[in-house]
Each structure stands twice: as structure tokens, then as C-alpha cells.
Design an enzyme around this catalytic site. Structure first.
Site, short mmCIF file in Angstrom:
data_model
loop_
_atom_site.label_atom_id
_atom_site.label_comp_id
_atom_site.label_asym_id
_atom_site.label_seq_id
_atom_site.Cartn_x
_atom_site.Cartn_y
_atom_site.Cartn_z
N GLY A 29 0.83 -1.21 0.00
CA GLY A 29 0.00 0.00 0.00
C GLY A 29 0.85 1.24 0.00
CG ASN A 30 -0.22 4.63 -1.70
OD1 ASN A 30 -0.98 5.42 -1.16
ND2 ASN A 30 -0.51 4.02 -2.85
NE ARG A 31 3.66 8.11 5.18
CZ ARG A 31 4.60 9.05 5.23
NH1 ARG A 31 5.76 8.85 4.68
NH2 ARG A 31 4.36 10.18 5.85
CB SER A 32 -2.64 8.14 -0.74
OG SER A 32 -3.71 9.00 -1.07
CB ALA A 96 -1.31 7.51 -4.00
#
Ligand code: C5P
Length: 232
Positions: A29-32, A96
Site C-alpha cells: 500500500g501507500n500513505r495516501s 496514489a
């Protein structure tokens, strides 16, 4: 005020992050946070647009009164965007998107074996670049409408080249009409409530700077979009 500057326009906004599953309990995942995309959806709605939010994983609630289409992976996002942009005037790609996903989804949780010093190696494959594929579809006229395609780019410099120079190169490479360049730092961008962006345009060398709350930035972007639509 310009509470009707997008009256009669259909706007699709993507927001949040994608998750690329690895096994039943794990993902890349990512931090968006989704905050900027949600603020843009809200600003477009306040400006009178008919708004669809294609929502990935977000820390914030979507605005009321906006049509929501939830997705998880980049591939789901691509499918949703291509379906939703039909008869749409403006696409804003604030999501993102993971550039890579695990090559293989494991049906069972990947186990660690006691005493085994080896860790698994995870092979990745590239995800489609959705923004680029939408621009190409517009060029090839396989999709209708879409007067304006807006991309986002979180950039840092590298000591030689400034974030804005990276942004200009990305605007050309992606072929979108506007690129919102987000300088990534500890008080800007991911997860924060304030933002500072430079908006680059393929039609003019003028750069629009916007800063403040994510709602302020969203309103500046919507104002610029309304101006561009009038010039088209
Ligand atoms: O290349 P980069 O990831 O910096 O580009 C960011 C822009 O491209 C964003 O608008 C993002 O939503 C979009 N993007 C995409 N598909 C990808 C990666 C990014 O549409 N696979």
C-alpha cells in the site's frame, strides 16, 4: 463567488491509495490519505459540477452528495476510470496508484518457518499507468469528451534538478493538460492538512501556485479548471 462555474459539467475525481494484495492478510500500500482528492471532489461539487469520486483507500469520509465508486487495486481503478469517464468533461487523477503489484497472489497466508533463515523474495510486476492510458485513449478517440485531464505528481528535487523541472518533464511524458506538482516534505503532501502546489499547464508556460489548506488548494485548482474549460 463562483458557485456555478462548473454548472452542467461532469467531473470524475480519483482519490486515495491502491492496495495490491499479496496473500489473504497482506498487501502493498501507500500513505495516501485521500484528503486532497476529497477536497477537490467537494470543491467541484460546490462549483456546481456533477461529481463522481473513484475512491481508493482513504483516511477521510467522502463528501456527501457525491457519487462514490470504491476500488482497491490499480487494475480495479483503471477499469472504474474507463467506465466512469464516458461523457465526462474533466478527469482529475489525485489517487496514489501503486506502480507495482505482487506478480502472484498467494491463496494462503505466506508462512514463516521456524529455524528457516530464508525470507521470501516477492516478485513484482508493473501496473498500468492509468493516466497515460486515458490520455492515449483520448488521442485515439476511443473515449469521448474529456476536455481536461489533470494529473498529480509528488516530487522532490535531486540536488541538481528542481521539483518543478521534474514536473515539466512529467507533464510532457504523461501528456495530460494540467499537472499539479506537490513538493513532498514533512509539512506538505501526504497525510497533512495543508498543501503547497504548483500547477503546470501544457497550454501555457504560466505556473499557478496555490497553498493553504487542502480545501484552499482544491478551490484554486477548480477555478483554474473552470478558466481552462472556457478557453477550450
Ligand atoms: O508517475 P507518477 O506516479 O508520479 O504520476 C502520478 C500521476 O499519475 C497521478 O496523477 C497518478 O494518479 C497517476 N498514475 C496513474 N497510474 C499509475 C501511476 C500513477 O494513473 N500506475
Amino acid at each position: 463567488s463562483a458557485s456555478n462555474e462548473l454548472q452542467g459539467k461532469k467531473v470524475v475525481v480519483t482519490a486515495g491509495g491502491t492496495r495490491e494484495p499479496l496473500d489473504p492478510v497482506r498487501y502493498l500500500g501507500n500513505r495516501s490519505s485521500g484528503k486532497q482528492g476529497v477536497a477537490i471532489a467537494r470543491a467541484a461539487q460546490v462549483a456546481g459540477a456533477d461529481v463522481t469520486l473513484v475512491a481508493g483507500h482513504m483516511e477521510v469520509d467522502p463528501p456527501a452528495g457525491v457519487e462514490i465508486r470504491s476500488i482497491s487495486t490499480a487494475q480495479e481503478l483503471q477499469k472504474a476510470v474507463f467506465e466512469e469517464v464516458i461523457d465526462t468533461d474533466v478527469l482529475i487523477m489525485a489517487a496514489a496508484v501503486a506502480d507495482f503489484r505482487p506478480a502472484q497472489y498467494e491463496d494462503f497466508k505466506i508462512k514463516k518457518t521456524d529455524g528457516d533463515p530464508q525470507a521470501p523474495v516477492i516478485e513484482l510486476v508493473k501496473n498500468p499507468d492509468i493516466l497515460k492510458s486515458i490520455v492515449e485513449a483520448r488521442e485515439q478517440k476511443t473515449i469521448s469528451a474529456l476536455d481536461l485531464i489533470v494529473g498529480f505528481a509528488a516530487e522532490t528535487g535531486d540536488g541538481h534538478t528542481s521539483p518543478l523541472e521534474f514536473g515539466q518533464a512529467k507533464l510532457k511524458r504523461k501528456g495530460c493538460d494540467l499537472l499539479v506538482v506537490n513538493e513532498v516534505g514533512s509539512t506538505k503532501g501526504f497525510g497533512t492538512d495543508t498543501n503547497e502546489v504548483s500547477i503546470l499547464s501544457s497550454m501555457t508556460s504560466n505556473i499557478v501556485h496555490a497553498q493553504g489548506s487542502k480545501d484552499d488548494v482544491a478551490q484554486s485548482l477548480i477555478r483554474l479548471i473552470a478558466q481552462q474549460l472556457k478557453q477550450n
